[in-house]
Design an enzyme around this catalytic site. Sequence first.
Site, PDB file in Angstrom:
ATOM      1  N   CYS A   1      16.901  15.450  97.822  1.00  0.00           N
ATOM      2  CA  CYS A   1      17.358  15.823  96.477  1.00  0.00           C
ATOM      3  C   CYS A   1      16.126  16.059  95.593  1.00  0.00           C
ATOM      4  O   CYS A   1      15.182  15.266  95.613  1.00  0.00           O
ATOM      5  CB  CYS A   1      18.220  14.707  95.902  1.00  0.00           C
ATOM      6  SG  CYS A   1      18.826  15.099  94.256  1.00  0.00           S
TER       7      CYS A   1
ATOM      8  N   CYS B   1      15.583  10.196  90.396  1.00  0.00           N
ATOM      9  CA  CYS B   1      16.228   8.931  90.023  1.00  0.00           C
ATOM     10  C   CYS B   1      15.506   7.783  90.753  1.00  0.00           C
ATOM     11  O   CYS B   1      15.475   7.773  91.994  1.00  0.00           O
ATOM     12  CB  CYS B   1      17.703   8.957  90.396  1.00  0.00           C
ATOM     13  SG  CYS B   1      18.516  10.464  89.846  1.00  0.00           S
TER      14      CYS B   1
ATOM     15  N   CYS C   1      16.940   5.799  93.859  1.00  0.00           N
ATOM     16  CA  CYS C   1      17.701   6.505  94.891  1.00  0.00           C
ATOM     17  C   CYS C   1      16.884   6.836  96.139  1.00  0.00           C
ATOM     18  O   CYS C   1      15.803   7.437  96.058  1.00  0.00           O
ATOM     19  CB  CYS C   1      18.273   7.782  94.298  1.00  0.00           C
ATOM     20  SG  CYS C   1      19.315   8.648  95.484  1.00  0.00           S
TER      21      CYS C   1
ATOM     22  N   CYS D   1      36.217  10.457  98.247  1.00  0.00           N
ATOM     23  CA  CYS D   1      35.143  10.982  97.408  1.00  0.00           C
ATOM     24  C   CYS D   1      34.077  11.608  98.291  1.00  0.00           C
ATOM     25  O   CYS D   1      33.680  11.013  99.291  1.00  0.00           O
ATOM     26  CB  CYS D   1      34.508   9.858  96.610  1.00  0.00           C
ATOM     27  SG  CYS D   1      35.713   8.910  95.711  1.00  0.00           S
TER      28      CYS D   1
ATOM     29  N   CYS E   1      37.905  13.446  94.995  1.00  0.00           N
ATOM     30  CA  CYS E   1      36.827  13.225  94.026  1.00  0.00           C
ATOM     31  C   CYS E   1      35.553  13.811  94.617  1.00  0.00           C
ATOM     32  O   CYS E   1      35.367  13.771  95.835  1.00  0.00           O
ATOM     33  CB  CYS E   1      36.657  11.727  93.789  1.00  0.00           C
ATOM     34  SG  CYS E   1      35.296  11.339  92.661  1.00  0.00           S
TER      35      CYS E   1
ATOM     36  N   CYS F   1      35.179  10.210  86.501  1.00  0.00           N
ATOM     37  CA  CYS F   1      34.700   8.944  87.046  1.00  0.00           C
ATOM     38  C   CYS F   1      33.260   8.827  86.557  1.00  0.00           C
ATOM     39  O   CYS F   1      32.416   9.646  86.934  1.00  0.00           O
ATOM     40  CB  CYS F   1      34.762   8.992  88.575  1.00  0.00           C
ATOM     41  SG  CYS F   1      33.973   7.584  89.370  1.00  0.00           S
TER      42      CYS F   1
ATOM     43  N   ARG G   1      35.487  -0.080  88.691  1.00  0.00           N
ATOM     44  CA  ARG G   1      35.205  -0.092  90.134  1.00  0.00           C
ATOM     45  C   ARG G   1      33.960  -0.905  90.500  1.00  0.00           C
ATOM     46  O   ARG G   1      32.916  -0.766  89.862  1.00  0.00           O
ATOM     47  CB  ARG G   1      35.019   1.342  90.637  1.00  0.00           C
ATOM     48  CG  ARG G   1      34.474   1.341  92.055  1.00  0.00           C
ATOM     49  CD  ARG G   1      34.514   2.668  92.738  1.00  0.00           C
ATOM     50  NE  ARG G   1      35.818   3.261  92.652  1.00  0.00           N
ATOM     51  CZ  ARG G   1      36.018   4.555  92.456  1.00  0.00           C
ATOM     52  NH1 ARG G   1      34.995   5.351  92.305  1.00  0.00           N
ATOM     53  NH2 ARG G   1      37.223   5.028  92.401  1.00  0.00           N
TER      54      ARG G   1
HETATM   55  S1  SF4 Z   1      21.067   9.753  92.425  1.00  0.00           S
HETATM   56 FE1  SF4 Z   1      19.870  10.483  94.213  1.00  0.00          FE
HETATM   57  S2  SF4 Z   1      21.135  12.141  95.056  1.00  0.00           S
HETATM   58 FE2  SF4 Z   1      21.874  11.769  92.964  1.00  0.00          FE
HETATM   59  S3  SF4 Z   1      20.725  13.170  91.663  1.00  0.00           S
HETATM   60 FE3  SF4 Z   1      19.556  11.248  91.686  1.00  0.00          FE
HETATM   61  S4  SF4 Z   1      18.058  11.510  93.374  1.00  0.00           S
HETATM   62 FE4  SF4 Z   1      19.662  13.061  93.643  1.00  0.00          FE
END
Ligand code: SF4
Length: 329
Positions: free
Chosen positions: A53, A57, A60, A97, A128, A188, A260
Amino acid sequence: MQVRNDWTRDEIQALYEQPFLDLVFKAQSVHREHFDANTIQVSTLLSIKTGKCPEDCKYCSQSARYDSKLEAEKRIAVDKVIQEAKEALASGSSRFCMGAAWRNPHERDMPYVLEMVSEVKALGLETCMTLGMLNQSQAERLKDAGLDYYNHNLDTSREYYSHIISTRTFDDRLDTLDHVRQAGMKVCSGGIVGLGETREDRIGLLLELATLPIHPESVPINMLVPIEGTPLADVEKLDVIEWIRTIAVARIIMPHSYIRLSAGRESLTDSDQALAFMAGANSLFSGEKLLTTPNAGEGKDKQLFNKLGLVAEKAKATAAQLSVDAMAV
Ligand code: SF4
């Protein structure tokens, strides 16, 4: 209890700071006004495209920027998704989901996700997706294909957001939620606790959610699962009682929403989870994995449900009907 969208920070703070047992008692009382106290909505989450990705974040494992040792996977075939959805239905899930590690879906991905939505919906499951940011046209096409819910978490408070993510803004998140609502889908949206934020930030997150024009129908309250290789790998663990407080306050200020238990549940004891249900949580993800992080397995959940006398909310299609269909896959 009347639904309010005009909560103030001071009111939410006062709820948080009550003695714990008073808070949980109030949350359980509100819960019983709106829901069957012994029924839990069960969802299954499947990663349809894993890793690489472009977003950053900090929590993550799927971000391409961190060395989390995650094995990336390309888009999985629609047939495989349908088979997984049938199995989820047969094992008692009412919502399926589907998540992709994208900043946003590209136009070339739209036929793939639209086909998947309409086929999962046809099974009798609620659908979802969580695919990153959506524009208005994408939201409308997903709705037309049969998408019931779109997941897009606010993650944390507006003030703390830039400490966790720099590749998009808090307002970008709100824009996608607005497109989802305008298209007529259910929302959600929740967040993660234990990111190193303060209680003020947890209050800020709940304030944002509870003052949206319509409360999200589903509010995941995740507890960080620290992942090696990510910048938050060594963050100090949040006390479980503080997480339960967050759940209880969410229940009181968003009385019609499903609250949740999501990531982080796998590390909790049965008693912690029972306390979370007591505080008004009434939805969870079932399965061994939540996208990429470990989760309490289905067998463990069945045992917990039996112990506590809980039942799973029914999907439209019956599990019995699906177990016959699943064999035909
Ligand atoms: S949480 Fe992970 S998968 Fe989702 S946008 Fe952020 S880096 Fe990408």
